[in-house]
Design a protein around this motif. Structure first.
Motif, PDB file in Angstrom:
ATOM      1  N   GLU A 113       0.820  -1.205   0.000  1.00 25.69           N
ATOM      2  CA  GLU A 113       0.000   0.000   0.000  1.00 25.69           C
ATOM      3  C   GLU A 113       0.857   1.260   0.000  1.00 25.69           C
ATOM      4  O   GLU A 113       0.570   2.218  -0.724  1.00 25.69           O
ATOM      5  CB  GLU A 113      -0.922   0.003   1.217  1.00 25.69           C
ATOM      6  CG  GLU A 113      -1.855   1.207   1.280  1.00 25.69           C
ATOM      7  CD  GLU A 113      -2.757   1.179   2.494  1.00 25.69           C
ATOM      8  OE1 GLU A 113      -3.691   1.996   2.556  1.00 25.69           O
ATOM      9  OE2 GLU A 113      -2.524   0.352   3.396  1.00 25.69           O
ATOM     10  N   LEU A 114       1.917   1.270   0.813  1.00 23.43           N
ATOM     11  CA  LEU A 114       2.788   2.441   0.868  1.00 23.43           C
ATOM     12  C   LEU A 114       3.479   2.664  -0.474  1.00 23.43           C
ATOM     13  O   LEU A 114       3.587   3.802  -0.946  1.00 23.43           O
ATOM     14  CB  LEU A 114       3.839   2.280   1.968  1.00 23.43           C
ATOM     15  CG  LEU A 114       4.846   3.431   2.077  1.00 23.43           C
ATOM     16  CD1 LEU A 114       4.148   4.713   2.540  1.00 23.43           C
ATOM     17  CD2 LEU A 114       5.989   3.073   3.023  1.00 23.43           C
TER      18      LEU A 114
ATOM     19  N   THR B 131       2.437   1.791  -3.476  1.00 20.07           N
ATOM     20  CA  THR B 131       1.460   2.284  -4.444  1.00 20.07           C
ATOM     21  C   THR B 131       1.106   3.744  -4.181  1.00 20.07           C
ATOM     22  O   THR B 131       1.099   4.574  -5.102  1.00 20.07           O
ATOM     23  CB  THR B 131       0.185   1.423  -4.400  1.00 20.07           C
ATOM     24  OG1 THR B 131       0.522   0.077  -4.765  1.00 20.07           O
ATOM     25  CG2 THR B 131      -0.866   1.960  -5.358  1.00 20.07           C
ATOM     26  N   GLU B 132       0.836   4.085  -2.920  1.00 16.29           N
ATOM     27  CA  GLU B 132       0.461   5.462  -2.593  1.00 16.29           C
ATOM     28  C   GLU B 132       1.590   6.443  -2.894  1.00 16.29           C
ATOM     29  O   GLU B 132       1.346   7.541  -3.409  1.00 16.29           O
ATOM     30  CB  GLU B 132       0.067   5.555  -1.117  1.00 16.29           C
ATOM     31  CG  GLU B 132      -1.257   4.896  -0.791  1.00 16.29           C
ATOM     32  CD  GLU B 132      -1.607   5.031   0.677  1.00 16.29           C
ATOM     33  OE1 GLU B 132      -0.746   5.514   1.449  1.00 16.29           O
ATOM     34  OE2 GLU B 132      -2.731   4.649   1.057  1.00 16.29           O
ATOM     35  N   THR B 133       2.821   6.044  -2.575  1.00 11.99           N
ATOM     36  CA  THR B 133       3.955   6.940  -2.791  1.00 11.99           C
ATOM     37  C   THR B 133       4.192   7.164  -4.277  1.00 11.99           C
ATOM     38  O   THR B 133       4.382   8.301  -4.725  1.00 11.99           O
ATOM     39  CB  THR B 133       5.221   6.373  -2.132  1.00 11.99           C
ATOM     40  OG1 THR B 133       4.983   6.155  -0.739  1.00 11.99           O
ATOM     41  CG2 THR B 133       6.396   7.324  -2.297  1.00 11.99           C
TER      42      THR B 133
ATOM     43  N   ARG C 277       2.025   6.705  -6.768  1.00 11.25           N
ATOM     44  CA  ARG C 277       0.882   7.396  -7.382  1.00 11.25           C
ATOM     45  C   ARG C 277       0.824   8.875  -6.989  1.00 11.25           C
ATOM     46  O   ARG C 277       0.224   9.683  -7.709  1.00 11.25           O
ATOM     47  CB  ARG C 277      -0.422   6.719  -6.959  1.00 11.25           C
ATOM     48  CG  ARG C 277      -0.619   5.315  -7.491  1.00 11.25           C
ATOM     49  CD  ARG C 277      -0.647   5.275  -8.992  1.00 11.25           C
ATOM     50  NE  ARG C 277      -1.004   3.949  -9.485  1.00 11.25           N
ATOM     51  CZ  ARG C 277      -0.677   3.484 -10.680  1.00 11.25           C
ATOM     52  NH1 ARG C 277       0.020   4.260 -11.505  1.00 11.25           N
ATOM     53  NH2 ARG C 277      -1.019   2.288 -11.057  1.00 11.25           N
ATOM     54  N   SER C 278       1.431   9.241  -5.877  1.00  8.62           N
ATOM     55  CA  SER C 278       1.417  10.650  -5.472  1.00  8.62           C
ATOM     56  C   SER C 278       2.142  11.538  -6.480  1.00  8.62           C
ATOM     57  O   SER C 278       1.885  12.740  -6.563  1.00  8.62           O
ATOM     58  CB  SER C 278       2.064  10.804  -4.094  1.00  8.62           C
ATOM     59  OG  SER C 278       3.472  10.586  -4.152  1.00  8.62           O
TER      60      SER C 278
ATOM     61  N   THR D 198       1.645  -1.354 -10.091  1.00  9.59           N
ATOM     62  CA  THR D 198       2.596  -1.057  -9.017  1.00  9.59           C
ATOM     63  C   THR D 198       2.783  -2.252  -8.081  1.00  9.59           C
ATOM     64  O   THR D 198       3.351  -2.104  -6.994  1.00  9.59           O
ATOM     65  CB  THR D 198       2.135   0.153  -8.190  1.00  9.59           C
ATOM     66  OG1 THR D 198       0.860  -0.125  -7.605  1.00  9.59           O
ATOM     67  CG2 THR D 198       2.056   1.402  -9.053  1.00  9.59           C
TER      68      THR D 198
ATOM     69  N   SER E  82       9.623   9.549  -6.708  1.00  6.66           N
ATOM     70  CA  SER E  82       8.416  10.201  -6.217  1.00  6.66           C
ATOM     71  C   SER E  82       8.707  11.025  -4.965  1.00  6.66           C
ATOM     72  O   SER E  82       8.032  12.028  -4.704  1.00  6.66           O
ATOM     73  CB  SER E  82       7.332   9.157  -5.916  1.00  6.66           C
ATOM     74  OG  SER E  82       7.701   8.345  -4.817  1.00  6.66           O
TER      75      SER E  82
END
Length: 285
Positions: free
Chosen positions: A160-161, A163-165, A167-168, A176, A254
């Motif tokens: 999750e981290l 993907t979130e990082t 995608r940010s 991802t 990112s």
């Protein structure tokens, strides 16, 4: 009593008084610190002792300490084939003034000076033997077995981290999902390695992470010196050519280009160009 810090307050140990903390550590470990050797960083303070050891003291909020504990340097002592200072002991306590823990780890002295700051602006002189030693240690680390999970920047790394990082900063159409997780130092930069004799230190955040995290992190620390960044990619080619290594390249890019990007960061353009290339490669798969 240690530092009087209110809950939630950001603390920078480069500016806060730490004499009481060092006194407590010295009494607990039965050492005396050499005053002119003290090195202060944002979250940690280190100093040489009178018995030729190094003591690193870190302050960490309780919510940044996971169920696996906070003993990375201690656990790293069992790693085989990795050049690092020998771990000797520790002391840990909770701050009486807030949700904070303190930990001091005593290790052997470094075999040489740190290469430089976390992000370099000039290329260091590193012999071929140094790069061979780096590769040997990273390759040895990647085949170890551990249940620890890496905590880069004190954040537990999860799918999750990642993907979130990513995608940010890069909301494009590419997968991802991480396929391979291997042990990583998780804070590999030029401030945590020595030269001309190679060793790597500051192991508090090591654990399983996507393949290529360490290589990508070192590359990101080198981007202000293009020839050095190229050398890192050449030496760690196998990581960078893997799918997870490409994801980790985007992960570190990112952090340079994302919501907290610094407009004067000299790595911006290089990171942007590499990110575009990697995204094209991921979309082509």
């Amino acid at each position: 009593m240690t530092l009087s810090v209110s809950k939630g307050q950001t603390v920078d140990l480069r500016t806060q008084p730490v004499d009481e903390v060092l006194d407590r550590v010295a009494r607990s470990l039965q050492v005396r610190f050499l005053p002119d050797t003290v090195v202060r960083k944002r979250r940690s303070v280190g100093a040489r002792s009178n018995r030729d050891t190094w003591v690193r003291v870190e302050r960490r909020l309780l919510d940044k300490i996971t169920d696996q504990g906070w003993n990375g340097t201690e656990c790293a002592a069992r790693l085989e084939g990795v050049a690092q200072p020998a771990w000797q002991g520790c002391v840990v306590w909770r701050d009486v003034d807030g949700p904070v823990m303190w930990r001091a780890d005593e290790t052997g002295l470094l075999p040489a000076a740190p290469v430089g700051s976390a992000v370099l602006s000039e290329a260091p002189e590193l012999p071929d033997e140094w790069w061979k030693a780096l590769n040997a240690s990273l390759d040895a680390l990647a085949v170890q077995r551990t249940k620890r999970v890496a905590t880069p920047d004190t954040d537990t790394i999860t799918q999750e981290l990642v993907t979130e990082t990513v995608r940010s900063a890069f909301p494009g159409d590419f997968d991802t999902h991480v396929r391979r997780w291997v042990p990583a130092h998780a804070d590999l930069n030029w401030a945590n390695m020595t030269a001309p004799v190679f060793s790597v230190f500051d192991w508090e955040d090591w654990g399983n992470a996507p393949q290529g995290l360490d290589s990508a992190s070192l590359w990101a620390s080198s981007l202000a010196v293009p020839t050095l960044a190229d050398r890192v990619r050449q030496e760690r080619r196998r990581d960078f050519e893997s799918r997870d290594g490409k994801l980790m390249t985007l992960f570190v890019c990112s952090k340079i280009l994302g919501p907290y990007a610094h407009p004067e960061d000299p790595r911006l353009e290089s990171a942007r160009c590499m990110a575009e290339q990697v995204i094209e490669e991921l979309q082509a798969r």
